[in-house]
Write a protein that holds these residues in place. Structure first.
Motif, PDB file in Angstrom:
ATOM      1  N   LEU A   2      44.460  38.797  39.525  1.00  0.00           N
ATOM      2  CA  LEU A   2      44.246  37.515  40.178  1.00  0.00           C
ATOM      3  C   LEU A   2      45.499  36.651  40.078  1.00  0.00           C
ATOM      4  CD1 LEU A   2      40.668  36.561  38.916  1.00  0.00           C
ATOM      5  CD2 LEU A   2      41.296  37.524  41.122  1.00  0.00           C
ATOM      6  N   LYS A   3      45.749  35.897  41.129  1.00  0.00           N
ATOM      7  CA  LYS A   3      46.857  34.949  41.132  1.00  0.00           C
ATOM      8  C   LYS A   3      46.438  33.703  40.360  1.00  0.00           C
ATOM      9  CE  LYS A   3      48.181  36.446  45.740  1.00  0.00           C
ATOM     10  NZ  LYS A   3      48.178  36.076  47.146  1.00  0.00           N
ATOM     11  N   ARG A  17      37.534  30.529  31.243  1.00  0.00           N
ATOM     12  CA  ARG A  17      38.407  31.649  30.896  1.00  0.00           C
ATOM     13  C   ARG A  17      38.231  32.026  29.429  1.00  0.00           C
ATOM     14  NH1 ARG A  17      44.546  32.342  33.064  1.00  0.00           N
ATOM     15  NH2 ARG A  17      44.710  34.566  32.650  1.00  0.00           N
ATOM     16  N   TRP A  18      38.177  33.335  29.176  1.00  0.00           N
ATOM     17  CA  TRP A  18      38.055  33.872  27.835  1.00  0.00           C
ATOM     18  C   TRP A  18      39.041  35.021  27.703  1.00  0.00           C
ATOM     19  CZ3 TRP A  18      36.628  38.847  26.308  1.00  0.00           C
ATOM     20  CH2 TRP A  18      36.364  39.021  24.949  1.00  0.00           C
ATOM     21  N   THR A  19      39.867  34.965  26.678  1.00  0.00           N
ATOM     22  CA  THR A  19      40.811  36.050  26.415  1.00  0.00           C
ATOM     23  C   THR A  19      40.696  36.463  24.952  1.00  0.00           C
ATOM     24  OG1 THR A  19      42.581  34.476  25.947  1.00  0.00           O
ATOM     25  CG2 THR A  19      42.492  35.348  28.173  1.00  0.00           C
ATOM     26  N   LYS A  20      40.782  37.772  24.739  1.00  0.00           N
ATOM     27  CA  LYS A  20      40.779  38.309  23.383  1.00  0.00           C
ATOM     28  C   LYS A  20      41.384  39.704  23.456  1.00  0.00           C
ATOM     29  CE  LYS A  20      37.966  39.078  19.331  1.00  0.00           C
ATOM     30  NZ  LYS A  20      36.639  38.989  18.746  1.00  0.00           N
ATOM     31  N   GLY A  21      42.456  39.894  22.702  1.00  0.00           N
ATOM     32  CA  GLY A  21      43.117  41.203  22.726  1.00  0.00           C
ATOM     33  C   GLY A  21      43.574  41.527  24.138  1.00  0.00           C
ATOM     34  N   ASP A  62      37.021  40.023  35.929  1.00  0.00           N
ATOM     35  CA  ASP A  62      38.133  40.543  35.141  1.00  0.00           C
ATOM     36  C   ASP A  62      39.432  40.081  35.796  1.00  0.00           C
ATOM     37  OD1 ASP A  62      40.282  42.364  34.302  1.00  0.00           O
ATOM     38  OD2 ASP A  62      38.678  43.451  33.279  1.00  0.00           O
ATOM     39  N   VAL A  63      40.236  39.304  35.078  1.00  0.00           N
ATOM     40  CA  VAL A  63      41.462  38.731  35.644  1.00  0.00           C
ATOM     41  C   VAL A  63      42.465  39.820  36.006  1.00  0.00           C
ATOM     42  CG1 VAL A  63      43.447  37.230  35.146  1.00  0.00           C
ATOM     43  CG2 VAL A  63      41.153  36.518  34.481  1.00  0.00           C
ATOM     44  N   LYS A  64      42.528  40.887  35.225  1.00  0.00           N
ATOM     45  CA  LYS A  64      43.510  41.957  35.474  1.00  0.00           C
ATOM     46  C   LYS A  64      43.190  42.766  36.727  1.00  0.00           C
ATOM     47  CE  LYS A  64      44.784  42.568  30.652  1.00  0.00           C
ATOM     48  NZ  LYS A  64      44.729  43.452  29.498  1.00  0.00           N
TER      49      LYS A  64
END
Length: 145
Positions: A2-3, A17-21, A62-64
Motif C-alpha cells: 500500500l502507498k 495501524r498495528w505493527t509487530k515484528g 495487510d500493508v505489505k
C-alpha cells in the motif's frame, strides 16, 4: 504494498495501524463496518448471537500485500458474503487511486476535457495528482450541457 496515501485514507476510514515484528496491518472493528448498514443493524437488534459473532470477527488489511483478511468469529456466521462485500467496498474506496476516483466522478457529467495550468487533458487521460479538478474556476471543467 500500500502507498502512504492509501494507508492514510484507510486510517481516515476508521482503520488503526498495528505493527509487530514483520507484521504491518490496518485493523477495523467489524462493528464499525456494519454501523451504517440497516440490514446488519436489524439482525443485531434481533439476535444477541449475531452481535457476538460480529464482535468476534477480525478485519484487517495487510500493508505489505494489500490483501484484505476477514477472520470470522464463528463458523456459523450467516452473512459472510454480504459482510465481505461491505468490507470490500470500504477498502476499495479508501485505497482507490485518485485518478480512478476522478474518472468515476467525471462519469456523472458530460465532461469534454479538463484544463490544468496550460495543459489540457481528455477524459480517460491519466491526470497528475497536482491537477485541481475540483476548482470552481470555469476554465477548470468544461462541461457540455
Amino acid at each position: 504494498m500500500l502507498k502512504e496515501q492509501q494507508i492514510k485514507n484507510l486510517e481516515s476510514a476508521g482503520f488503526k495501524r498495528w505493527t509487530k515484528g514483520e507484521y504491518d496491518r490496518l485493523y477495523i472493528a467489524a462493528t464499525d463496518i456494519i454501523a451504517e448498514d440497516e440490514g446488519f443493524q436489524a439482525q443485531i437488534s434481533r439476535s444477541s448471537k449475531f452481535e457476538r459473532e460480529i464482535e468476534a470477527t477480525k478485519v484487517y488489511v495487510d500493508v505489505k500485500t494489500g490483501e484484505t483478511v476477514i477472520a470470522y468469529g464463528f463458523k456459523s456466521f450467516s452473512d459472510h458474503k454480504d459482510f465481505k462485500a461491505l468490507v470490500d467496498a470500504i477498502v476499495a474506496e479508501a485505497i482507490a487511486d485518485e485518478t480512478v476516483k476522478m474518472v468515476e466522478a467525471c462519469k456523472k457529467y458530460e465532461i469534454i476535457g479538463i484544463r490544468y495550468s496550460r495543459e489540457s487533458y481528455n477524459v480517460g487521460d491519466e491526470i497528475p495528482a497536482s491537477a485541481d479538478v475540483c476548482g470552481s474556476d470555469d476554465e477548470m471543467l468544461h462541461i457540455n450541457r
